[in-house]
Design an enzyme around this catalytic site. Structure first.
Site, PDB file in Angstrom:
ATOM      1  N   GLY A   9      35.872  -1.767 -21.397  1.00 44.84           N
ATOM      2  CA  GLY A   9      35.404  -0.720 -22.197  1.00 44.84           C
ATOM      3  C   GLY A   9      35.102   0.264 -21.449  1.00 44.84           C
ATOM      4  O   GLY A   9      35.128   0.626 -20.160  1.00 44.84           O
ATOM      5  N   LYS A 188      14.632  -4.205 -22.493  1.00 46.83           N
ATOM      6  CA  LYS A 188      15.717  -3.555 -22.692  1.00 46.83           C
ATOM      7  C   LYS A 188      16.161  -4.036 -24.030  1.00 46.83           C
ATOM      8  O   LYS A 188      16.597  -3.285 -24.740  1.00 46.83           O
ATOM      9  CB  LYS A 188      16.849  -3.400 -21.674  1.00 46.83           C
ATOM     10  CG  LYS A 188      17.993  -2.849 -22.070  1.00 46.83           C
ATOM     11  CD  LYS A 188      19.163  -2.758 -20.999  1.00 46.83           C
ATOM     12  CE  LYS A 188      20.215  -1.573 -21.494  1.00 46.83           C
ATOM     13  NZ  LYS A 188      21.394  -1.731 -20.720  1.00 46.83           N
TER      14      LYS A 188
END
Length: 312
Positions: A9, A188
């Site tokens: 991707g 994160k």
């Protein structure tokens, strides 16, 4: 270095393109047939900071893995979290006792899956702040700059991890060796656990979320739930710093960005990675007897939206 990238991707394509341009032997594996066909026919194409770039890279479906032949020196995981176990089961033929695995996926708990396929001495964990998008099969939008933070899962893997950092440095990926990557992963995860779920549920971009008068209390509550659970895993999150880090995105260049979960669920009606983000905090919280009501609600609402939209 012979590198196989699982998931071609936006991010997998970016890494594949940049590492190929630096002279590495790159192979892509992807489960989207239209993407495979486009890359085979036209090469991997990108708008790379305003410049058109095309590279020819071999790409295979998981069912074609036996055609690759050689074992990989390094496998980089860029699949969706909910596809990780299935993909690694399929690529077992290219994993040898000398193969290392680097996981750069968003979320928490991927090492528990990967330890079933590779010795933990050959596992590298990290985060990346690069961005990437797809405008169609085989075509990427690669804008801006980024960096990577890496650390070997056990001390025995440090030498190879430093080789990976050298390889990434030559490819312009701006890597750095971390002494505490677990903290960075949780930090994160807080970004994803706030922006991804909320923007997907509210169907807005990051800047629009930030303009609401409830953004701050929602973010602070979610971050607090992450911090409570992280503390039981040996990670002491600085909640104030994490909030400021996330809040800064509301007025930064990224403010117009729709997070990846929004793109998956709202735009493309694909299943999300919520179980590895807020869902992981909810599950771990239950294990530690910690209440995480915001993470539980976000997880349940995302799953409900997946069902309503017929996500697959």
């Amino acid at each position: 270095m012979k590198i196989t990238i699982l998931g071609a991707g936006g991010m997998g394509g970016r890494f594949g393109m940049m590492l190929h341009q630096a002279g590495n032997d790159i192979t892509l594996v992807d489960g989207w047939q239209a993407n495979i066909d486009a890359i085979r026919q036209n090469g991997l194409q990108a708008d790379f900071n305003g410049q058109p770039v095309t590279v020819k890279l071999p790409i295979y479906s998981p069912e074609e893995i036996d055609q690759i032949g050689d074992h990989a020196d390094l496998i980089i995981a860029f699949t969706k979290s909910n596809q990780l176990a299935t993909m690694f089961e399929a690529v077992k033929p290219i994993i040898s006792e000398n193969t290392y695995v680097l996981c750069l996926l968003n979320g928490i708990g991927h090492e528990e899956i990967l330890k079933n396929f590779v010795n933990i001495d050959h596992l590298i964990l990290g985060i990346t702040m690069w961005t990437a998008g797809m405008t169609g099969p085989g075509h990427l939008s690669l804008l801006g700059d980024g960096n990577i933070e890496l650390q070997n899962f056990t001390p025995a893997g440090k030498n190879f991890t430093l080789q990976v950092i050298d390889t990434f440095e030559k490819a312009g990926l701006n890597p750095a060796y971390s002494e505490n990557v677990k903290y960075s992963i949780w930090r994160k995860a807080c970004v994803n656990g706030t922006l991804n779920g909320l923007c997907s549920l509210l169907e807005c971009n990051i800047g629009e979320l930030g303009k609401t008068d409830v953004a701050e209390p929602m973010l602070r509550t979610i971050i607090h739930e992450f911090a409570l659970v992280a503390a039981h895993e040996g990670v002491d999150l600085d909640e104030a710093e994490v909030y400021q880090h996330i809040a800064a995105t509301f007025t930064a260049e990224i403010a117009a960005h729709y997070p990846s979960m929004y793109q998956d669920l709202v735009k493309n009606h694909r299943l999300t990675e919520i179980d590895f983000i807020n869902g992981a905090v909810w599950q771990k919280g239950q294990n530690y007897n910690i209440a995480t009501p915001y993470c539980a609600l976000i997880t349940q609402e995302i799953h409900a939206k997946e069902q309503i939209l017929g996500a697959k």
